[in-house]
Scaffold this motif. Structure first.
Motif, PDB file in Angstrom:
ATOM      1  N   TRP A 143     -41.181  45.505  45.900  1.00 47.40           N
ATOM      2  CA  TRP A 143     -41.155  44.486  46.950  1.00 47.40           C
ATOM      3  C   TRP A 143     -41.653  45.108  48.252  1.00 47.40           C
ATOM      4  O   TRP A 143     -41.279  46.213  48.601  1.00 47.40           O
ATOM      5  CB  TRP A 143     -39.723  43.986  47.156  1.00 47.40           C
ATOM      6  N   TYR A 144     -42.502  44.380  48.940  1.00 45.96           N
ATOM      7  CA  TYR A 144     -42.968  44.851  50.241  1.00 45.96           C
ATOM      8  C   TYR A 144     -42.962  43.698  51.225  1.00 45.96           C
ATOM      9  O   TYR A 144     -42.977  42.521  50.843  1.00 45.96           O
ATOM     10  CB  TYR A 144     -44.375  45.451  50.143  1.00 45.96           C
ATOM     11  N   LYS A 145     -42.906  44.018  52.501  1.00 49.75           N
ATOM     12  CA  LYS A 145     -42.927  43.004  53.549  1.00 49.75           C
ATOM     13  C   LYS A 145     -44.367  42.779  54.015  1.00 49.75           C
ATOM     14  O   LYS A 145     -45.004  43.674  54.571  1.00 49.75           O
ATOM     15  CB  LYS A 145     -42.035  43.416  54.721  1.00 49.75           C
ATOM     16  N   GLN A 146     -44.841  41.560  53.768  1.00 50.47           N
ATOM     17  CA  GLN A 146     -46.211  41.184  54.125  1.00 50.47           C
ATOM     18  C   GLN A 146     -46.241  40.566  55.517  1.00 50.47           C
ATOM     19  O   GLN A 146     -45.435  39.692  55.844  1.00 50.47           O
ATOM     20  CB  GLN A 146     -46.749  40.177  53.102  1.00 50.47           C
ATOM     21  N   PHE A 171     -42.683  38.546  55.475  1.00 49.91           N
ATOM     22  CA  PHE A 171     -41.926  37.978  54.361  1.00 49.91           C
ATOM     23  C   PHE A 171     -42.046  38.885  53.139  1.00 49.91           C
ATOM     24  O   PHE A 171     -43.017  39.630  52.983  1.00 49.91           O
ATOM     25  CB  PHE A 171     -42.421  36.563  54.024  1.00 49.91           C
ATOM     26  N   TRP A 172     -41.044  38.814  52.272  1.00 49.67           N
ATOM     27  CA  TRP A 172     -40.999  39.668  51.084  1.00 49.67           C
ATOM     28  C   TRP A 172     -41.918  39.141  49.996  1.00 49.67           C
ATOM     29  O   TRP A 172     -41.959  37.944  49.716  1.00 49.67           O
ATOM     30  CB  TRP A 172     -39.574  39.758  50.540  1.00 49.67           C
ATOM     31  N   VAL A 173     -42.645  40.055  49.394  1.00 46.47           N
ATOM     32  CA  VAL A 173     -43.544  39.725  48.278  1.00 46.47           C
ATOM     33  C   VAL A 173     -43.269  40.703  47.144  1.00 46.47           C
ATOM     34  O   VAL A 173     -43.125  41.908  47.373  1.00 46.47           O
ATOM     35  CB  VAL A 173     -45.027  39.826  48.697  1.00 46.47           C
ATOM     36  N   LYS A 174     -43.205  40.184  45.926  1.00 43.11           N
ATOM     37  CA  LYS A 174     -43.002  41.040  44.761  1.00 43.11           C
ATOM     38  C   LYS A 174     -44.323  41.291  44.060  1.00 43.11           C
ATOM     39  O   LYS A 174     -45.119  40.366  43.872  1.00 43.11           O
ATOM     40  CB  LYS A 174     -42.025  40.393  43.773  1.00 43.11           C
ATOM     41  N   GLU A 230     -37.208  48.327  39.797  1.00 45.03           N
ATOM     42  CA  GLU A 230     -37.779  47.842  41.046  1.00 45.03           C
ATOM     43  C   GLU A 230     -37.575  48.864  42.172  1.00 45.03           C
ATOM     44  O   GLU A 230     -36.674  49.696  42.119  1.00 45.03           O
ATOM     45  CB  GLU A 230     -37.145  46.509  41.445  1.00 45.03           C
ATOM     46  N   SER A 271     -42.903  50.608  51.174  1.00 42.18           N
ATOM     47  CA  SER A 271     -43.067  50.698  52.630  1.00 42.18           C
ATOM     48  C   SER A 271     -44.359  50.060  53.113  1.00 42.18           C
ATOM     49  O   SER A 271     -44.537  49.864  54.305  1.00 42.18           O
ATOM     50  CB  SER A 271     -43.016  52.165  53.069  1.00 42.18           C
ATOM     51  N   LEU A 326     -38.152  49.168  46.715  1.00 43.93           N
ATOM     52  CA  LEU A 326     -38.602  48.631  48.000  1.00 43.93           C
ATOM     53  C   LEU A 326     -39.728  49.516  48.515  1.00 43.93           C
ATOM     54  O   LEU A 326     -39.553  50.731  48.674  1.00 43.93           O
ATOM     55  CB  LEU A 326     -37.443  48.590  48.999  1.00 43.93           C
ATOM     56  N   ASP A 332     -47.247  31.626  52.281  1.00 46.35           N
ATOM     57  CA  ASP A 332     -46.594  32.835  51.773  1.00 46.35           C
ATOM     58  C   ASP A 332     -46.694  32.955  50.261  1.00 46.35           C
ATOM     59  O   ASP A 332     -45.858  33.568  49.613  1.00 46.35           O
ATOM     60  CB  ASP A 332     -45.123  32.874  52.207  1.00 46.35           C
TER      61      ASP A 332
END
Length: 410
Positions: free
Chosen positions: A209-212, A301-304, A318, A322, A320, A286
């Protein structure tokens, strides 16, 4: 291994030779394919090197084909001098954020290095032909070294910074070892000994998961479906289209538009894409279908994301990530794998640095892929490995080299 011990030379940053030393206690080099290497040497307290090193802050050390920047010194029972290979200078420059860019890895890297060293020109080395295109971006400023390392790693490439004292220039060179080196390094063949293997799955993961971050597309009038300039006038050819599951528009992904009505408009709200929009609202996307929605803020927002072979059982691990963009996150995810490393001392084979070395005089260099065979107890294995480093040491009566191998990333 070459049994001749080269002298150690000290230069200033203007390529002026300051001192030559051929009487030293020891020198040790760790040279890396796509990383920063190290240097360490020890000198007797009676050596003429002592005042040269202790009274100078900016020195480059050269020994044979190798060079490093002096980063530390310690005076005790002897004089110890420490350094980093010259690509350490890349950690002292910053690369600005930039939008997704497509191109060959060497061209992208050369461009960013030259931008980073705009005030101190670095000569560009040779290009590597027929490299496939990759896409890279940076959502924030980053260390130039980290950009170079990560970008080249995608293509199995390496790099070096050369201190060319003869021509008085710094050269940045991308390296691409011989993928078909016929050399076999083997304990059975007795050209390798003290072989150590390690396997590490601590950081392995299959999904992440990363924050886009959103890309701000500007102000947009939903009634005319056009972007506006700073004066509130419409800009032709800038309409946006809502995606659907049946007709996705992936280009909408991670974009946002701020609602504003054009100059002299009588509208105070308007229904578009199935929702009523007011000035100051945001329209965002998103998801990869390109479906647009109303939002009151544009926080990341979080993207998988998943690797190419999805896992759906207990082995779906999984993490997280960076990275602030998809390309950065995928690079980090793909590096989260099991790593099998090997290193061992060699005999009867010779390392050569890629800077001007001749293949008929040396057996391997950094980046070469060779066949490695080893046996420990009842365990035997043979595999093709990339040489990602080499440790070299020069001492009286003890000269040696130890290549470091890693898996070949396909």
């Amino acid at each position: 291994m070459n049994t001749t011990i080269p002298d150690i030379r000290f230069y200033d940053f203007n390529f002026k030779l300051i001192h030559v030393e051929n009487q030293f206690l020891s020198s040790n080099w760790n040279i890396c394919y796509n990383d920063i290497g190290t240097f360490e040497a020890h000198f007797d307290l009676g050596s003429d090197t002592l005042p040269v090193v202790m009274d100078s802050d900016y020195l480059v050390v050269v020994q044979g084909e190798l060079s490093a920047i002096i980063t530390g010194k310690k005076l005790g029972d002897d004089l110890a001098v420490f350094g980093r290979t010259c690509n350490w200078l890349l950690t002292k420059r910053v690369t600005d954020a930039f939008d997704a860019t497509n191109g060959a890895a060497d061209q992208l890297v050369y461009t960013k290095v030259q931008e980073a060293f705009f005030d101190s020109p670095v000569i560009r080395g040779d290009s590597i032909p027929l490299l496939p295109s990759i896409t890279v971006e940076r959502t924030e400023k980053c260390e130039t070294f980290s950009f170079v390392q990560e970008c080249l790693k995608q293509q199995g490439l390496g790099h070096e910074m050369r201190f060319n004292f003869a021509e008085k220039e710094w050269i940045f060179q991308i390296r691409n070892g011989n993928k078909n080196n016929p050399l076999v390094i083997s304990t059975v063949n007795r050209n390798a000994y003290d072989v150590v293997m390690d396997s590490d799955s601590l950081n392995l993961c299959t999904d992440g998961w990363y924050k886009q971050k959103y890309q701000n597309m500007g102000e947009w009038d939903p009634q005319v479906n056009l972007l506006l300039d700073s004066d509130g006038n419409t800009i032709s050819g800038t309409s946006i289209t809502n995606g659907t599951a049946a007709n996705p528009i992936p280009s909408n992904f991670a974009k946002c538009w701020k609602v504003r009505f054009k100059q002299n408009s009588t509208y105070t709200s308007y229904v578009k894409f199935g929702v009523r929009l007011y000035p100051g609202d945001f329209v965002v996307c998103d998801n990869k279908t390109g479906i647009l929605k109303k939002a009151d803020k544009t926080d990341p927002f979080w993207v998988k994301i998943s690797k190419s072979s999805p896992v759906i059982n207990i082995l779906r691990w999984e993490s997280l990530l960076s990275g602030g963009s998809e390309s950065e996150a995928f690079l980090e995810l793909n590096n989260a794998r099991i790593t099998d490393g090997i290193q061992g001392k060699t005999v009867g084979v010779r390392f050569g640095n890629e800077d001007g070395y001749k293949r008929n005089e040396c057996d391997y260099t950094l980046g070469d892929i060779v066949l490695v065979e080893w046996q420990s107890g009842t365990y035997k294995k043979r595999a093709r490995k990339r040489i990602v480093g080499v440790n070299l040491w020069y001492e009286t009566g003890n000269i040696g080299e130890e290549p470091v191998f890693e898996d070949v990333e396909l």
